[in-house]
Design a protein around this motif. Structure first.
Motif, PDB file in Angstrom:
ATOM      1  N   ARG A 169       0.691  -1.220  -0.030  1.00  0.00           N
ATOM      2  CA  ARG A 169      -0.010  -0.032  -0.012  1.00  0.00           C
ATOM      3  C   ARG A 169       0.678   1.254   0.108  1.00  0.00           C
ATOM      4  O   ARG A 169       0.500   2.064  -0.714  1.00  0.00           O
ATOM      5  N   GLN A 221      -3.125   4.692  10.522  1.00  0.00           N
ATOM      6  CA  GLN A 221      -4.446   5.078   9.910  1.00  0.00           C
ATOM      7  C   GLN A 221      -4.466   5.578   8.505  1.00  0.00           C
ATOM      8  O   GLN A 221      -5.167   5.219   7.724  1.00  0.00           O
ATOM      9  N   ALA A 245      -4.319   2.324   6.483  1.00  0.00           N
ATOM     10  CA  ALA A 245      -5.458   1.603   6.529  1.00  0.00           C
ATOM     11  C   ALA A 245      -6.683   2.175   5.792  1.00  0.00           C
ATOM     12  O   ALA A 245      -7.604   1.695   5.349  1.00  0.00           O
ATOM     13  N   GLU A 246      -6.624   3.751   5.653  1.00  0.00           N
ATOM     14  CA  GLU A 246      -7.775   4.437   5.390  1.00  0.00           C
ATOM     15  C   GLU A 246      -7.710   5.061   3.960  1.00  0.00           C
ATOM     16  O   GLU A 246      -8.624   5.523   3.402  1.00  0.00           O
ATOM     17  N   THR A 247      -6.652   5.297   3.393  1.00  0.00           N
ATOM     18  CA  THR A 247      -6.364   5.842   2.351  1.00  0.00           C
ATOM     19  C   THR A 247      -6.170   4.775   0.876  1.00  0.00           C
ATOM     20  O   THR A 247      -5.738   3.919   1.047  1.00  0.00           O
TER      21      THR A 247
END
Length: 216
Positions: free
Chosen positions: A5, A110, A113-115
């Motif tokens: 990622r 975060q 995990a969230e992008t």
């Protein structure tokens, strides 16, 4: 094989000297630093991220200003991206310079995990401002060894070493980038990277490292 990622990282300092017009005329040390920053960002862009998350620290003085969402770190980071002709979406992540380690690590986790998509991080971070008698904070003999730990972590792409930086000692040594580097540590903790150090010097008594990481 699972695609990473976090595909790449550039770590650059954010002295106001990098802003156009501040020095009044070209200064060799500043232009060398700028060239190194642009090289690190070029490496980041070569990793083909879908977007860049620009991580910058915020001082206590900046928190009291009318536009707390635009600290110097973000301003310099956006300028460098423009000079590197980065035509990608950019998201800002501002972290208080005195934020505790666990909060910084959590912010980094975060982000990943969230992008959505392939993430590139541009981390704006200065080292100690106590490297010489002419430094903003005067000379502290502990500054060079502390910065050496950071340099080794950047050279080895070692998030754990960045996570282990002591916030109290960093504050005493005027290390403005500690919180931003620990955000990077949280974002990168589960991956492996190849690293390149583009620059590391203290021409004005403040230590400025420039590095890039590429996901393996």
């Amino acid at each position: 094989m699972i695609e990473p990622r976090l595909v790449g990282v550039a770590s650059c300092p954010n002295p106001p000297l990098l802003l156009r017009g501040i020095t009044g005329r070209p200064v060799a040390e500043v232009e060398q630093l700028r060239t190194s920053c642009l090289a690190a960002i070029a490496e980041l862009l070569d990793c083909a991220p879908d977007l860049i998350v620009l991580v910058g620290g915020q001082t206590a003085a900046e928190l009291a200003e009318p536009e707390p969402d635009k600290p110097l770190s973000i301003t310099v980071g956006r300028l460098l991206l423009a000079q590197a002709n980065a035509a990608l979406p950019v998201e800002h992540l501002v972290v208080a310079g005195g934020a505790p380690t666990e909060q910084c690590l959590a912010l980094g986790r975060q982000v990943i995990a969230e992008t959505a998509g392939r993430v590139g991080l541009l981390v704006m971070a200065d080292g100690s401002a106590r490297r010489s008698v002419k430094a903003p904070g005067y000379l502290d003999e502990r500054a060079a060894p502390f910065d050496a730990v950071i340099e080794r972590a950047l050279v080895l792409a070692d998030p754990a070493a960045l996570a282990g930086l002591d916030p109290a000692l960093a504050a005493e040594l005027l290390v403005a980038g500690r919180a931003s580097w620990q955000v990077l540590a949280g974002a990168a903790e589960s991956q492996h990277f190849a690293a390149q150090l583009h620059y590391a010097d203290d021409p004005f008594g403040v230590w400025y490292p420039v590095a890039s990481w590429r996901a393996l």
